[in-house]
Motif scaffolding. Sequence first.
Motif, PDB file in Angstrom:
ATOM      1  N   THR A   1       0.847  -1.187   0.000  1.00  0.00           N
ATOM      2  CA  THR A   1       0.000   0.000   0.000  1.00  0.00           C
ATOM      3  C   THR A   1       0.883   1.238   0.000  1.00  0.00           C
ATOM      4  OG1 THR A   1      -1.947   1.009   1.039  1.00  0.00           O
ATOM      5  CG2 THR A   1      -0.156   0.332   2.508  1.00  0.00           C
ATOM      6  N   THR A   2       0.289   2.372  -0.339  1.00  0.00           N
ATOM      7  CA  THR A   2       0.931   3.648  -0.001  1.00  0.00           C
ATOM      8  C   THR A   2      -0.063   4.350   0.903  1.00  0.00           C
ATOM      9  OG1 THR A   2       0.048   4.631  -2.024  1.00  0.00           O
ATOM     10  CG2 THR A   2       2.313   3.875  -2.089  1.00  0.00           C
ATOM     11  N   HIS A   3       0.404   4.752   2.057  1.00  0.00           N
ATOM     12  CA  HIS A   3      -0.520   5.150   3.109  1.00  0.00           C
ATOM     13  C   HIS A   3       0.090   6.281   3.924  1.00  0.00           C
ATOM     14  CE1 HIS A   3      -3.189   4.637   6.602  1.00  0.00           C
ATOM     15  NE2 HIS A   3      -3.914   3.813   5.876  1.00  0.00           N
ATOM     16  N   PRO A   4      -0.686   7.283   4.298  1.00  0.00           N
ATOM     17  CA  PRO A   4      -0.142   8.328   5.161  1.00  0.00           C
ATOM     18  C   PRO A   4       0.063   7.798   6.579  1.00  0.00           C
ATOM     19  CG  PRO A   4      -2.473   8.715   4.762  1.00  0.00           C
ATOM     20  CD  PRO A   4      -2.078   7.540   3.921  1.00  0.00           C
ATOM     21  N   MET A   5       1.154   8.205   7.188  1.00  0.00           N
ATOM     22  CA  MET A   5       1.481   7.802   8.555  1.00  0.00           C
ATOM     23  C   MET A   5       1.586   9.059   9.408  1.00  0.00           C
ATOM     24  SD  MET A   5       1.789   4.563   8.171  1.00  0.00           S
ATOM     25  CE  MET A   5       1.930   3.454   6.768  1.00  0.00           C
ATOM     26  N   PHE A   6       1.192   8.937  10.673  1.00  0.00           N
ATOM     27  CA  PHE A   6       1.155  10.100  11.552  1.00  0.00           C
ATOM     28  C   PHE A   6       1.940   9.811  12.827  1.00  0.00           C
ATOM     29  CE2 PHE A   6      -2.549   9.798   8.919  1.00  0.00           C
ATOM     30  CZ  PHE A   6      -2.714  11.076   8.413  1.00  0.00           C
ATOM     31  N   ARG A   7       2.896  10.675  13.110  1.00  0.00           N
ATOM     32  CA  ARG A   7       3.646  10.519  14.351  1.00  0.00           C
ATOM     33  C   ARG A   7       3.923  11.899  14.924  1.00  0.00           C
ATOM     34  NH1 ARG A   7       8.044   6.076  12.173  1.00  0.00           N
ATOM     35  NH2 ARG A   7       6.488   4.713  11.230  1.00  0.00           N
ATOM     36  N   TYR A   8       3.576  12.075  16.177  1.00  0.00           N
ATOM     37  CA  TYR A   8       3.802  13.351  16.839  1.00  0.00           C
ATOM     38  C   TYR A   8       5.259  13.396  17.261  1.00  0.00           C
ATOM     39  CZ  TYR A   8       3.162  17.370  19.815  1.00  0.00           C
ATOM     40  OH  TYR A   8       3.255  18.611  20.365  1.00  0.00           O
ATOM     41  N   ASP A   9       6.076  14.052  16.433  1.00  0.00           N
ATOM     42  CA  ASP A   9       7.512  14.059  16.674  1.00  0.00           C
ATOM     43  C   ASP A   9       8.026  15.428  16.292  1.00  0.00           C
ATOM     44  OD1 ASP A   9      10.060  13.258  17.217  1.00  0.00           O
ATOM     45  OD2 ASP A   9      10.075  11.590  15.793  1.00  0.00           O
ATOM     46  N   ARG A  10       9.208  15.753  16.745  1.00  0.00           N
ATOM     47  CA  ARG A  10       9.794  17.041  16.384  1.00  0.00           C
ATOM     48  C   ARG A  10      10.231  16.985  14.926  1.00  0.00           C
ATOM     49  NH1 ARG A  10      12.625  20.808  19.903  1.00  0.00           N
ATOM     50  NH2 ARG A  10      12.797  22.637  18.604  1.00  0.00           N
ATOM     51  N   PRO A  11       9.671  17.852  14.060  1.00  0.00           N
ATOM     52  CA  PRO A  11       9.991  17.754  12.638  1.00  0.00           C
ATOM     53  C   PRO A  11      11.438  18.151  12.353  1.00  0.00           C
ATOM     54  CG  PRO A  11       8.132  19.240  13.026  1.00  0.00           C
ATOM     55  CD  PRO A  11       8.732  18.926  14.355  1.00  0.00           C
ATOM     56  N   GLN A  12      12.011  17.554  11.363  1.00  0.00           N
ATOM     57  CA  GLN A  12      13.298  17.991  10.814  1.00  0.00           C
ATOM     58  C   GLN A  12      13.414  17.426   9.417  1.00  0.00           C
ATOM     59  OE1 GLN A  12      16.845  15.593  12.452  1.00  0.00           O
ATOM     60  NE2 GLN A  12      15.376  15.571  14.097  1.00  0.00           N
ATOM     61  N   LYS A  13      14.569  17.658   8.799  1.00  0.00           N
ATOM     62  CA  LYS A  13      14.727  17.239   7.418  1.00  0.00           C
ATOM     63  C   LYS A  13      14.430  15.748   7.295  1.00  0.00           C
ATOM     64  CE  LYS A  13      18.031  17.619   3.612  1.00  0.00           C
ATOM     65  NZ  LYS A  13      17.293  18.647   2.865  1.00  0.00           N
ATOM     66  N   GLY A  14      13.491  15.402   6.446  1.00  0.00           N
ATOM     67  CA  GLY A  14      13.173  13.998   6.243  1.00  0.00           C
ATOM     68  C   GLY A  14      12.317  13.388   7.337  1.00  0.00           C
TER      69      GLY A  14
END
Length: 425
Positions: free
Chosen positions: A107-120
């Motif tokens: 599948t191609t599926h959106p994933m959600f994680r509450y994390d501090r964003p950074q490159k990649g």
Amino acid sequence: MTRFQAPRGTQDVLPAMQPYWQAVLDAVREVARLHGLQRIDTPIFEDAGVFEKGSGDTTDIVEKEMYVFEDRGGDRLALTPEGTPAIIRAYLEHGMGSWPQPVRLYTTHPMFRYDRPQKGRYRQHTQFDCEVLGSADPLVDAEVITVLWRLYSMLGIRDITVRLGSLDDLEPRRAYVEQLKEYYRPHLSRLSEDSQRRFERNPLRLLDSKDERDLPFKEGAPKLLDHLSPAAREHHEAVRAALTAAGVKFVDDPLLVRGLDYYNRTVFEVVPDDDTRAQGTIGGGGRYDGLVGLLGGPPTPGIGFGTGIERIILEMQKHGVVFEPAPGTEVFIVHRGEGSGPAAIRLAAALRDRGVAAVIGESGRSLKSQLRSANALGARAALIVGEDELARGVALIKPLMGDGEQQAVPMEAAPEAAVRLLRGE
RNA sequence: GCGGGCGUAGCGUAGUGGUUAACGCGUCUGAUUGUGGCUCAGAAGAUCGUGGGUUCGAAUCCCACCGCUCGCCCCA
């Protein structure tokens, strides 16, 4: 009035970036076809328990990163933080255990994680996820890895290496972890704070530390790959032989540990050769022979991976992969004056019926301005309908590429004339 | 959760205590009344991230907050 922004760690994929996404999704489709993978789509959200049980409720993903909420009916739901447990839930729910085994899904599926964003790393990202259920064959492990390998190569990503490890099976691993803790226990007070935490939480990670204070102890520590049980050792060797046969560039990584509890035996990551950062990893996965059981199903072996599309695209850009501008509008319809609007709409419909991409100029703008729009869109021809043409029942057809002359054609014949012009007369 | 860097029109930048904040790209309009690209002219577009402080005077100095970004932990 404050203006809204996309939520932290999310991003808009603007038209300029769409060719990259399209290329990746096309390649995913093709590599899936070549490997006999069947597409499955699972919901964006699931019962939170799917991940608490599946991913493990002490993993970072579940403990600190999962978006959990209660809906209006009081159900505890979670935005999908990773694909594997969701797909296994569907496997069990739809009795895929009685399909021909193994079942190969993607599948191609959106994933959600509450994390501090950074490159990649983003709070919402999209993964190409592949899971093969119902086989313990080490050849399948290698096959799954070659899916990734082929995908990256199709997309022009080179200079990458598969890091291959084995976590053994549950019981032998426990014995090894005890051994590892015994080794580290006397030195505990001299380790970094991170590593002291790891000692309790995830001892395998002790070996992965980059902290200077921990380095002196790594040398003499027992390595997991050197202490595999005979069955896991044999499995690992078979995977290695198959990867060699497949021409995959890989190295044994005795320190490879992954953040999910359910893995056993084969684990792997794909990393760019020039990138040592944790989030340089573009894809990774492993075998999880106990997971289906954890989610209430019969003992069923499985293996899979996830690879982040955003990271793949970053890697493509690093490799200088560029795309020609997508062909857009073919015919631009310029119109002017009373009653020209409906005429323009009629022409556009007739063109689209013939498969021609047509765009209509804005009412009230000058011919000059509308032709400028035509040029900006890269249209290859313009159809012009003004007062004079309406009165005479004709349209002007004007080539915008090359040096052809514009000419008048009867209104009804204009769409066909445009098609002929696009074909090169 | 911890640490670093950065916030000036849609985008990229200049301005580093002194009048109406400048330039390039982009957008829109026009160059004799109905014709694209090149050129030229004009216009629109900025509460200088937000709030407070210092000062006669702040985009510029100080503080806080917010946002973005990079790295650590961890992950794709």
